[in-house]
Design an enzyme around this catalytic site. Structure first.
Site, PDB file in Angstrom:
ATOM      1  N   ASP A  75       0.835  -1.194   0.000  1.00  0.00           N
ATOM      2  CA  ASP A  75       0.000   0.000   0.000  1.00  0.00           C
ATOM      3  C   ASP A  75       0.871   1.244   0.000  1.00  0.00           C
ATOM      4  OD1 ASP A  75      -2.146  -1.614   0.025  1.00  0.00           O
ATOM      5  OD2 ASP A  75      -2.996  -0.903   1.925  1.00  0.00           O
TER       6      ASP A  75
ATOM      7  N   GLU B  78       3.993   1.633  -1.197  1.00  0.00           N
ATOM      8  CA  GLU B  78       4.599   1.876  -2.516  1.00  0.00           C
ATOM      9  C   GLU B  78       3.556   2.436  -3.495  1.00  0.00           C
ATOM     10  OE1 GLU B  78       7.935  -1.659  -2.866  1.00  0.00           O
ATOM     11  OE2 GLU B  78       5.817  -2.203  -2.823  1.00  0.00           O
ATOM     12  N   TYR B  79       2.386   1.870  -3.421  1.00  0.00           N
ATOM     13  CA  TYR B  79       1.309   2.311  -4.296  1.00  0.00           C
ATOM     14  C   TYR B  79       1.011   3.789  -4.047  1.00  0.00           C
ATOM     15  CZ  TYR B  79      -3.331   2.445  -6.462  1.00  0.00           C
ATOM     16  OH  TYR B  79      -4.405   2.764  -7.238  1.00  0.00           O
ATOM     17  N   ASP B  80       0.866   4.148  -2.755  1.00  0.00           N
ATOM     18  CA  ASP B  80       0.565   5.535  -2.417  1.00  0.00           C
ATOM     19  C   ASP B  80       1.657   6.487  -2.892  1.00  0.00           C
ATOM     20  OD1 ASP B  80      -1.849   4.924  -1.357  1.00  0.00           O
ATOM     21  OD2 ASP B  80      -1.173   4.878   0.736  1.00  0.00           O
TER      22      ASP B  80
ATOM     23  N   SER C 252     -28.955  11.479  14.769  1.00  0.00           N
ATOM     24  CA  SER C 252     -30.138  11.247  13.939  1.00  0.00           C
ATOM     25  C   SER C 252     -31.090  12.420  14.166  1.00  0.00           C
ATOM     26  CB  SER C 252     -30.771   9.903  14.256  1.00  0.00           C
ATOM     27  OG  SER C 252     -31.028   9.824  15.619  1.00  0.00           O
ATOM     28  N   LEU C 253     -32.283  12.309  13.632  1.00  0.00           N
ATOM     29  CA  LEU C 253     -33.206  13.439  13.704  1.00  0.00           C
ATOM     30  C   LEU C 253     -34.472  13.065  14.455  1.00  0.00           C
ATOM     31  CD1 LEU C 253     -33.048  14.800  10.040  1.00  0.00           C
ATOM     32  CD2 LEU C 253     -32.088  15.875  12.071  1.00  0.00           C
TER      33      LEU C 253
ATOM     34  N   GLU D 122     -35.683  20.719   2.769  1.00  0.00           N
ATOM     35  CA  GLU D 122     -35.117  19.933   1.669  1.00  0.00           C
ATOM     36  C   GLU D 122     -35.598  18.484   1.780  1.00  0.00           C
ATOM     37  OE1 GLU D 122     -30.689  19.140   2.852  1.00  0.00           O
ATOM     38  OE2 GLU D 122     -31.305  21.073   3.640  1.00  0.00           O
TER      39      GLU D 122
ATOM     40  N   LYS E  12     -35.797  14.566   2.396  1.00  0.00           N
ATOM     41  CA  LYS E  12     -35.075  13.578   3.195  1.00  0.00           C
ATOM     42  C   LYS E  12     -34.840  12.403   2.253  1.00  0.00           C
ATOM     43  CE  LYS E  12     -35.112  11.332   7.704  1.00  0.00           C
ATOM     44  NZ  LYS E  12     -34.676  10.014   7.255  1.00  0.00           N
TER      45      LYS E  12
ATOM     46  N   ASP F  65     -33.849   9.018   0.690  1.00  0.00           N
ATOM     47  CA  ASP F  65     -33.863   7.680   1.272  1.00  0.00           C
ATOM     48  C   ASP F  65     -32.691   6.872   0.729  1.00  0.00           C
ATOM     49  OD1 ASP F  65     -34.791   5.811   2.944  1.00  0.00           O
ATOM     50  OD2 ASP F  65     -36.575   5.289   1.789  1.00  0.00           O
TER      51      ASP F  65
ATOM     52  N   GLU G 130     -25.918  11.712   1.651  1.00  0.00           N
ATOM     53  CA  GLU G 130     -26.634  10.468   1.453  1.00  0.00           C
ATOM     54  C   GLU G 130     -26.215   9.877   0.107  1.00  0.00           C
ATOM     55  OE1 GLU G 130     -28.558  10.076   4.125  1.00  0.00           O
ATOM     56  OE2 GLU G 130     -30.018   8.534   3.614  1.00  0.00           O
TER      57      GLU G 130
ATOM     58  N   TYR H 226     -25.695  16.904   2.429  1.00  0.00           N
ATOM     59  CA  TYR H 226     -26.693  17.677   3.178  1.00  0.00           C
ATOM     60  C   TYR H 226     -26.142  18.379   4.408  1.00  0.00           C
ATOM     61  CZ  TYR H 226     -26.957  13.334   5.895  1.00  0.00           C
ATOM     62  OH  TYR H 226     -26.652  12.233   6.635  1.00  0.00           O
TER      63      TYR H 226
ATOM     64  N   LYS I  24     -34.327  22.533   8.813  1.00  0.00           N
ATOM     65  CA  LYS I  24     -33.200  22.919   9.666  1.00  0.00           C
ATOM     66  C   LYS I  24     -33.280  24.405   9.967  1.00  0.00           C
ATOM     67  CE  LYS I  24     -30.372  19.640   7.129  1.00  0.00           C
ATOM     68  NZ  LYS I  24     -29.534  19.447   5.962  1.00  0.00           N
TER      69      LYS I  24
ATOM     70  N   LYS J  77     -41.739  13.280   8.508  1.00  0.00           N
ATOM     71  CA  LYS J  77     -41.848  12.021   7.762  1.00  0.00           C
ATOM     72  C   LYS J  77     -43.145  11.985   6.954  1.00  0.00           C
ATOM     73  CE  LYS J  77     -39.698   8.491   8.873  1.00  0.00           C
ATOM     74  NZ  LYS J  77     -38.576   7.761   8.271  1.00  0.00           N
TER      75      LYS J  77
ATOM     76  N   CYS K 161     -56.440 -24.152 -16.575  1.00  0.00           N
ATOM     77  CA  CYS K 161     -56.750 -22.752 -16.301  1.00  0.00           C
ATOM     78  C   CYS K 161     -57.718 -22.680 -15.119  1.00  0.00           C
ATOM     79  CB  CYS K 161     -57.375 -22.105 -17.533  1.00  0.00           C
ATOM     80  SG  CYS K 161     -58.020 -20.455 -17.189  1.00  0.00           S
TER      81      CYS K 161
ATOM     82  N   CYS L   6     -61.261 -21.251 -16.670  1.00  0.00           N
ATOM     83  CA  CYS L   6     -62.107 -21.974 -17.621  1.00  0.00           C
ATOM     84  C   CYS L   6     -61.772 -23.464 -17.704  1.00  0.00           C
ATOM     85  CB  CYS L   6     -62.002 -21.337 -19.009  1.00  0.00           C
ATOM     86  SG  CYS L   6     -60.410 -21.630 -19.781  1.00  0.00           S
TER      87      CYS L   6
ATOM     88  N   CYS M 190     -53.122 -19.916 -20.414  1.00  0.00           N
ATOM     89  CA  CYS M 190     -54.389 -20.596 -20.676  1.00  0.00           C
ATOM     90  C   CYS M 190     -54.560 -20.612 -22.186  1.00  0.00           C
ATOM     91  CB  CYS M 190     -55.526 -19.825 -20.010  1.00  0.00           C
ATOM     92  SG  CYS M 190     -57.140 -20.143 -20.743  1.00  0.00           S
TER      93      CYS M 190
ATOM     94  N   CYS N 114     -61.710 -18.012 -22.990  1.00  0.00           N
ATOM     95  CA  CYS N 114     -61.700 -18.023 -21.524  1.00  0.00           C
ATOM     96  C   CYS N 114     -62.246 -16.681 -21.017  1.00  0.00           C
ATOM     97  CB  CYS N 114     -60.268 -18.232 -21.036  1.00  0.00           C
ATOM     98  SG  CYS N 114     -60.048 -17.896 -19.294  1.00  0.00           S
TER      99      CYS N 114
HETATM  100  S1  IVH Z   1     -29.598  16.495   8.016  1.00  0.00           S
HETATM  101  C1  IVH Z   1     -28.076  15.804  12.658  1.00  0.00           C
HETATM  102  N1  IVH Z   1     -30.628  16.378   5.646  1.00  0.00           N
HETATM  103  O1  IVH Z   1     -31.731  11.323   7.600  1.00  0.00           O
HETATM  104  C2  IVH Z   1     -28.436  15.067  11.441  1.00  0.00           C
HETATM  105  N2  IVH Z   1     -30.350  14.342   6.826  1.00  0.00           N
HETATM  106  O2  IVH Z   1     -32.745  10.717  10.420  1.00  0.00           O
HETATM  107  C3  IVH Z   1     -28.564  16.033  10.304  1.00  0.00           C
HETATM  108  N3  IVH Z   1     -31.066  12.370   5.582  1.00  0.00           N
HETATM  109  O3  IVH Z   1     -28.817  10.303   9.199  1.00  0.00           O
HETATM  110  C4  IVH Z   1     -29.063  15.306   9.142  1.00  0.00           C
HETATM  111  N4  IVH Z   1     -31.675  13.428   3.762  1.00  0.00           N
HETATM  112  O4  IVH Z   1     -28.921  10.017   6.695  1.00  0.00           O
HETATM  113  C5  IVH Z   1     -30.257  15.667   6.719  1.00  0.00           C
HETATM  114  N5  IVH Z   1     -31.518  16.439   3.507  1.00  0.00           N
HETATM  115  C6  IVH Z   1     -31.125  15.741   4.586  1.00  0.00           C
HETATM  116  C7  IVH Z   1     -31.240  14.345   4.639  1.00  0.00           C
HETATM  117  C8  IVH Z   1     -30.856  13.682   5.788  1.00  0.00           C
HETATM  118  C9  IVH Z   1     -31.561  12.244   4.350  1.00  0.00           C
HETATM  119  C10 IVH Z   1     -30.858  11.245   6.521  1.00  0.00           C
HETATM  120  C11 IVH Z   1     -29.484  11.227   7.096  1.00  0.00           C
HETATM  121  C12 IVH Z   1     -29.661  11.201   8.588  1.00  0.00           C
HETATM  122  C13 IVH Z   1     -31.082  10.811   8.731  1.00  0.00           C
HETATM  123  C14 IVH Z   1     -31.654  11.410   9.997  1.00  0.00           C
END
Ligand code: IVH
Length: 678
Positions: free
Chosen positions: A39, A41-43, A88-89, A121, A123, A125, A181, A233, A301, A325, A419, A422, A437, A442
């Site tokens: 790794d 040497e490669y770097d 998380s949110l 904005e 969310k 998935d 994401e 994000y 936010k 949600k 079938c 029929c 069929c 039929c």
């Molecule tokens: S802001 C403090 N913006 O949702 C966390 N999250 O339930 C700020 N997600 O883990 C997150 N779109 O993976 C933010 N436009 C967006 C998002 C986003 C998807 C996900 C993200 C986070 C989860 C929170």
């Protein structure tokens, strides 16, 4: 300004040498599993190439190993501790909950100067990732994990389209972390799932699972093949070298300038207060199905960073942001029965009848299982608990059977030899996954054909729904579309829920259908291998029904889009005695399709292929495509090198990107209208 100095030949030669060595090393490492460099040497080789390319940017070829590869798989999935936890949110499910969340902020900050603005904005998935740039270079990318420690996925994330490998800043900060994401578009997901299905591989339940699986590949080259994308994000530790942005919306602009993909403007709102924010959420929800990617809500936010700091965080989630949600499109239910239904082509389709499950605005009771192999693959039995997804325009499907919840040993589905409707023999062609069929009369096939005949994109007979068709077939002996044209008001009023007025309206509709454009009529006939687009090609080429009907296989083959299978299938259809009788009866009853106007060879779109993507604001997609056809062009659903023009509206995604990649001309709706002179 001084002119850039051209690279000397020695530098050019050395860059070529390094590129070749690195490529060779990559190949031995990834494909042959026989690395010959450490790794380190490669770097070293890679750093030397990066230095040369930084000094003389023209040496940086698009396929340089510094651009695409070079992050090695050896450290994949090792633990990575986030400098700042990935929180998380908190979630809300309604406007009232959201407004209550906003009010509760006063419990923490009642300052007179507390006047938050909000960004709204989607969310997205997908899978949350963190990208750490050290001294301007991508160093580590990781998953969220438990929020404190994630997994190293650098080699894979480095191969996601649009992920910058370096920050283009004059003096790069020591640490710069972005969070976002990784996701796939709905279209790419469907396309890949079909491919995986065809290759006999395991399909994924939804775009999120597909993205997660693609990031978990042990071979980064496999990840590189997957259609992954990134949306950034937010930021982690970000030591901005120059003055730091004061708000999220400013930071987003700066990230965009650094070439990070951010939420597109039309999906991003800076709202002055909570009411404007709630309105933006409602607008996102209304557009959910039209977006190129799956979203499960909106993220709101507080925009100003100083207010974010004042609000701070609880142990798991910040007080300055919330996830609003949307109703889920994934749920769990129990299979009450597995039935086998028969469609208009005679194909036998297994259907799961489930405990009614409300999902994204509709209640699901029946789910197609596609074919017999799918039931076997899922090992689905009556009584099983199943996961169901209904995503956007995708019909609901069973994504997983929770075998661990099965009680007893319910029998496997016994595939019918006759079938189920029929009793006719079932034909199972060796080269097809479906069985059929064999009885054209039929009742199920008859109903299916009539339904297709009257459907919106065929003869467009309003009011000819499934229930009415069932009555016509079962009590009035209607066995083919010609019989529709013999129906009388007296017969119709005898049917359930049919008054004199609705009978008269239906007869008017049937009458009006006698003069539909030829292309629709050909589509309505349900000729095997002739869908809407081929029907249109045939109509355009031959002009009148009499000519299509009389065309020989050779003449049919002259239609640009028609091949052997379709040509033979059309000829067989018109030669079949039963069809001859039905068609003659229809013509005798006055069915007289409108001849197709010859395509304008001098229209602005003559000989051109146009693709529409995103939302159109002043017309429907159908109307726009019709305009293209009237002006001599062809409308298509997918972008390729042959595409002449892509008309992109708000929400455009993968097709627009592909157009840019392939350097296909792109116009917006207003430009399209100008071209078409409307
Ligand atoms: S802001 C403090 N913006 O949702 C966390 N999250 O339930 C700020 N997600 O883990 C997150 N779109 O993976 C933010 N436009 C967006 C998002 C986003 C998807 C996900 C993200 C986070 C989860 C929170």
């Amino acid at each position: 300004m001084s002119k850039p100095v051209p690279p000397p030949d020695t530098a050019r030669r050395r860059a070529e040498e390094l590129r070749a060595d690195l490529r060779d090393a990559d190949e031995r490492y990834h494909q042959k599993d026989d690395p010959h460099l450490s790794d380190f040497e490669y770097d070293q080789l890679k750093d030397e190439l990066v230095t040369l390319e930084d000094r003389w940017p023209e040496l940086r070829t698009p396929d340089s190993p510094t651009q695409a590869v070079g992050f090695r798989a050896s450290s994949l999935f090792a633990p990575v501790v986030h400098r700042e936890p990935m929180l998380s949110l908190e979630k809300v499910n309604s406007r009232d909950d959201f407004l209550a969340w906003r009010k509760s902020m006063a419990d923490f900050d009642a300052g007179a100067d507390f006047a938050p603005r909000f960004t709204v904005e989607p969310k997205v998935d997908g899978v949350a990732v963190e990208l750490v740039y050290e001294r301007g270079r991508l160093k580590v990318a990781s998953t969220r994990g438990d929020g404190t420690t994630g997994e190293d996925i650098t080699a894979n994330v480095a191969r996601v389209a649009g992920v910058p490998h370096a920050l283009s800043m004059p003096s790069a900060p020591d640490v710069f972390e972005v969070r976002g994401e990784v996701y796939v578009t709905k279209a790419d997901f469907l396309e890949w799932n079909e491919r995986l299905l065809a290759e006999g591989g395991e399909t994924k339940a939804n775009p999120r699972n597909f993205a997660a699986g693609s990031l978990k590949q042990k071979d980064p080259e496999e990840t590189a093949r997957r259609p992954l994308r990134l949306l950034v994000y937010g930021l982690g530790v970000a030591n901005w070298a120059s003055s730091a942005p004061a708000s999220w919306h400013e930071a987003r602009e700066r990230l965009r300038a650094l070439a990070f993909p951010v939420v597109p403007d039309e999906l991003f709102t800076l709202a002055d207060d909570e009411n404007a924010a709630a309105a933006a959420v409602a607008s996102l929800e209304a557009r959910r199905d039209d977006l190129a990617f799956e979203i499960d809500g909106a993220v709101i936010k507080v925009d100003q960073y100083d207010l974010q700091r004042r609000l701070g965080a609880r142990s798991r989630s910040p007080r300055w942001a919330v996830a609003y949600k949307f109703p889920p499109r994934e749920g769990r239910t129990v299979v009450r029965a597995i039935e086998v239904s028969v469609g208009r082509t005679g194909a036998l389709t297994p259907v799961a009848v489930v405990e009614p499950l409300p999902l994204g605005g509709v209640t699901i009771t029946n789910i197609s299982l596609h074919n017999r192999q799918e039931v076997e693959r899922l090992d689905l039995r009556v009584g099983d608990t199943v996961m169901i997804v209904r995503a956007g325009d995708v019909i609901p499907h069973v994504t997983k059977v929770l075998h661990e919840l099965r009680t007893g040993d319910p029998p496997k589905l016994a595939w019918p030899e006759h079938c189920p409707v029929c009793g006719a023999t079932v034909d199972a062609p060796a080269d097809e996954p479906l069985s059929y069929c064999t009885n054209l009369a039929c009742p199920s096939q008859v109903k299916g054909r009539l339904f297709h005949f009257g459907s919106r994109r065929a003869m467009d007979i309003e009011g000819l729904g499934e229930k009415l068709i069932a009555q016509l077939v079962e009590t009035k002996g209607v066995a083919d579309p010609a019989a529709l044209y013999r129906l009388t008001a007296a017969e119709l009023v005898e049917l359930e829920r049919m008054g004199e007025k609705s009978a008269a309206t239906l007869l008017e509709q049937i009458e009006a259908s006698k003069r539909r454009p030829l292309a629709r009529f050909l589509n309505a006939l349900g000729i095997p291998n002739v869908g809407e687009s081929t029907a249109r090609d045939l109509a355009r080429h031959f002009g009148t029904f009499a000519r299509v009907r009389a065309a020989t296989v050779e003449q049919l083959l002259e239609v640009p889009e028609v091949g052997d299978v379709t040509a033979t299938s059309v000829r067989l259809f018109f030669d079949e005695e039963r069809n001859v009788r039905v068609l003659d009866a229809m013509l005798a009853a006055g069915v007289d399709p409108l001849p197709e106007e010859a395509a304008k060879t001098d229209g602005v779109f003559a000989g051109k292929t146009v693709v529409f993507t995103g939302n159109l604001e002043t017309m429907t997609r159908d109307e726009a495509e019709e305009i293209v056809r009237k002006l001599g062009g062809k409308a298509s659903g997918s972008v390729s090198k042959k595409t002449s023009l892509v008309v992109a509206g708000p929400g455009a995604g993968s097709k627009l990107e592909k157009a840019r990649e392939l350097k296909v001309a792109v116009a917006d709706e207003a430009e399209f209208r100008r071209m078409a002179r409307i």
